[in-house]
Design a protein around this motif. Structure first.
Motif, PDB file in Angstrom:
ATOM      1  N   ALA A   9      32.593  41.586  92.449  1.00  0.00           N
ATOM      2  CA  ALA A   9      32.419  40.191  92.829  1.00  0.00           C
ATOM      3  C   ALA A   9      31.013  39.796  92.452  1.00  0.00           C
ATOM      4  O   ALA A   9      30.052  40.347  92.942  1.00  0.00           O
ATOM      5  N   LEU A  10      30.889  38.874  91.584  1.00  0.00           N
ATOM      6  CA  LEU A  10      29.597  38.515  91.036  1.00  0.00           C
ATOM      7  C   LEU A  10      29.036  37.237  91.617  1.00  0.00           C
ATOM      8  O   LEU A  10      28.150  36.619  91.056  1.00  0.00           O
ATOM      9  N   ARG A 148      31.683  33.362  85.190  1.00  0.00           N
ATOM     10  CA  ARG A 148      32.673  34.302  85.694  1.00  0.00           C
ATOM     11  C   ARG A 148      32.318  34.708  87.118  1.00  0.00           C
ATOM     12  O   ARG A 148      31.201  35.107  87.403  1.00  0.00           O
ATOM     13  N   GLN A 149      33.315  34.609  88.029  1.00  0.00           N
ATOM     14  CA  GLN A 149      33.088  34.981  89.420  1.00  0.00           C
ATOM     15  C   GLN A 149      33.494  36.419  89.705  1.00  0.00           C
ATOM     16  O   GLN A 149      32.799  37.137  90.420  1.00  0.00           O
ATOM     17  N   GLU A 150      34.645  36.839  89.164  1.00  0.00           N
ATOM     18  CA  GLU A 150      35.142  38.184  89.435  1.00  0.00           C
ATOM     19  C   GLU A 150      35.716  38.798  88.162  1.00  0.00           C
ATOM     20  O   GLU A 150      36.102  38.102  87.235  1.00  0.00           O
ATOM     21  N   THR A 162      43.253  46.980  80.416  1.00  0.00           N
ATOM     22  CA  THR A 162      43.655  45.639  80.833  1.00  0.00           C
ATOM     23  C   THR A 162      42.702  45.155  81.919  1.00  0.00           C
ATOM     24  O   THR A 162      42.477  45.837  82.919  1.00  0.00           O
ATOM     25  N   ILE A 163      42.143  43.966  81.702  1.00  0.00           N
ATOM     26  CA  ILE A 163      41.084  43.450  82.564  1.00  0.00           C
ATOM     27  C   ILE A 163      41.380  42.012  82.959  1.00  0.00           C
ATOM     28  O   ILE A 163      41.761  41.183  82.125  1.00  0.00           O
ATOM     29  N   PHE A 164      41.192  41.715  84.240  1.00  0.00           N
ATOM     30  CA  PHE A 164      41.333  40.373  84.790  1.00  0.00           C
ATOM     31  C   PHE A 164      39.957  39.730  84.925  1.00  0.00           C
ATOM     32  O   PHE A 164      38.995  40.370  85.369  1.00  0.00           O
ATOM     33  N   LEU A 165      39.871  38.453  84.538  1.00  0.00           N
ATOM     34  CA  LEU A 165      38.663  37.664  84.742  1.00  0.00           C
ATOM     35  C   LEU A 165      39.017  36.420  85.546  1.00  0.00           C
ATOM     36  O   LEU A 165      40.009  35.746  85.246  1.00  0.00           O
ATOM     37  N   LEU A 166      38.229  36.107  86.562  1.00  0.00           N
ATOM     38  CA  LEU A 166      38.333  34.837  87.266  1.00  0.00           C
ATOM     39  C   LEU A 166      37.104  34.028  86.873  1.00  0.00           C
ATOM     40  O   LEU A 166      35.978  34.401  87.194  1.00  0.00           O
ATOM     41  N   ARG A 167      37.334  32.946  86.146  1.00  0.00           N
ATOM     42  CA  ARG A 167      36.202  32.204  85.596  1.00  0.00           C
ATOM     43  C   ARG A 167      36.399  30.708  85.708  1.00  0.00           C
ATOM     44  O   ARG A 167      37.524  30.218  85.839  1.00  0.00           O
ATOM     45  N   ALA A 168      35.306  29.983  85.680  1.00  0.00           N
ATOM     46  CA  ALA A 168      35.320  28.526  85.571  1.00  0.00           C
ATOM     47  C   ALA A 168      34.754  28.192  84.205  1.00  0.00           C
ATOM     48  O   ALA A 168      33.666  28.642  83.853  1.00  0.00           O
TER      49      ALA A 168
END
Length: 234
Positions: A9-10, A148-150, A162-168
């Protein structure tokens, strides 16, 4: 190869003013950046009958999972200095428009840190091109941001990582030809990437921002089955 699940969590991205639907690199550090400086059983979508993704995929590589060419926005738009005439002002207003970012070179290794840095840069470039390629609306985009948040590495039986990104990401500031300026606040949106030595697949993950961390891996789309080939190496 199975990989240890990692969730980093960034922190929350800085709030931006206004409201705009997301169209959608600095990359790698998760900081916001802008471009002014340059069937019923669920098996068809990679899920099991309970609606949870098992992450399994039998093909030998990312590229082998797709037929045809790359599917991604791709153009080059340079920044320009523009002048906007405003009623009742003697002098026009001067602005610098946003530019696309180039897709990054292939990563020089496939360790997790290198891949994560590569994907941040790739997603920032993808969004900048998605916003600007073929744009024919009125006005001008002045800023395109990425934050990127997470990020999370999935423990899936798939080729590569395989990588998930949660970004705005998307356009956050612009100006109309009439001189009216606007600003936009970006919501967070999920994307999932699979990367190996042959290339990169990408899938949008709608609704990811409303899920708990332990739900992400079971509900995420499989880029090799529900996504698109967005980069080829070699």
């Amino acid at each position: 190869m199975k990989r240890r699940t990692v969730l980093l969590a960034l922190g929350s991205a800085s709030a931006l003013a206004g409201c705009l639907a997301e169209n959608g690199g600095a990359g790698g550090n998760g900081d916001a950046g802008d471009d002014n400086e340059n069937d019923d059983d669920g098996t068809a979508n990679g899920t099991n009958g309970a609606g949870e993704n098992d992450g399994e995929h039998d093909d030998g590589s990312v590229v082998d999972s797709f037929d045809g060419e790359l599917s991604r926005p791709d153009c080059s738009v340079d920044a320009e200095t523009i002048e906007i005439e405003v009623e009742h002002d003697d002098e026009p207003l001067t602005y610098r428009t946003a530019a696309t970012k180039p897709y990054p070179d292939p990563p020089d290794s496939l360790d997790e840190d290198t891949i994560l840095e590569y994907l941040d840069a790739f997603e920032h470039a993808y969004v900048s091109k998605e916003v600007l390629c073929g744009r024919n609306g009125s006005g001008h985009i002045l800023t395109i941001a990425y934050s990127r948040q997470e990020r999370k590495v999935f423990d899936w039986e798939t080729p590569g990582t395989t990588i998930f990104l949660l970004r705005a990401a998307g356009a956050t500031r612009g100006i109309e030809d009439s001189g009216g300026e606007w600003a936009a606040e970006l919501g967070f949106h999920g994307v999932v990437y699979t990367v190996d030595e042959t290339g990169v697949a990408r899938a949008d993950f709608d609704g990811a921002g409303g899920l708990e961390a332990d739900e992400l891996e079971s509900k995420a789309p499989n880029p090799l089955e529900d996504g698109e080939l967005v980069a080829r190496f070699g």
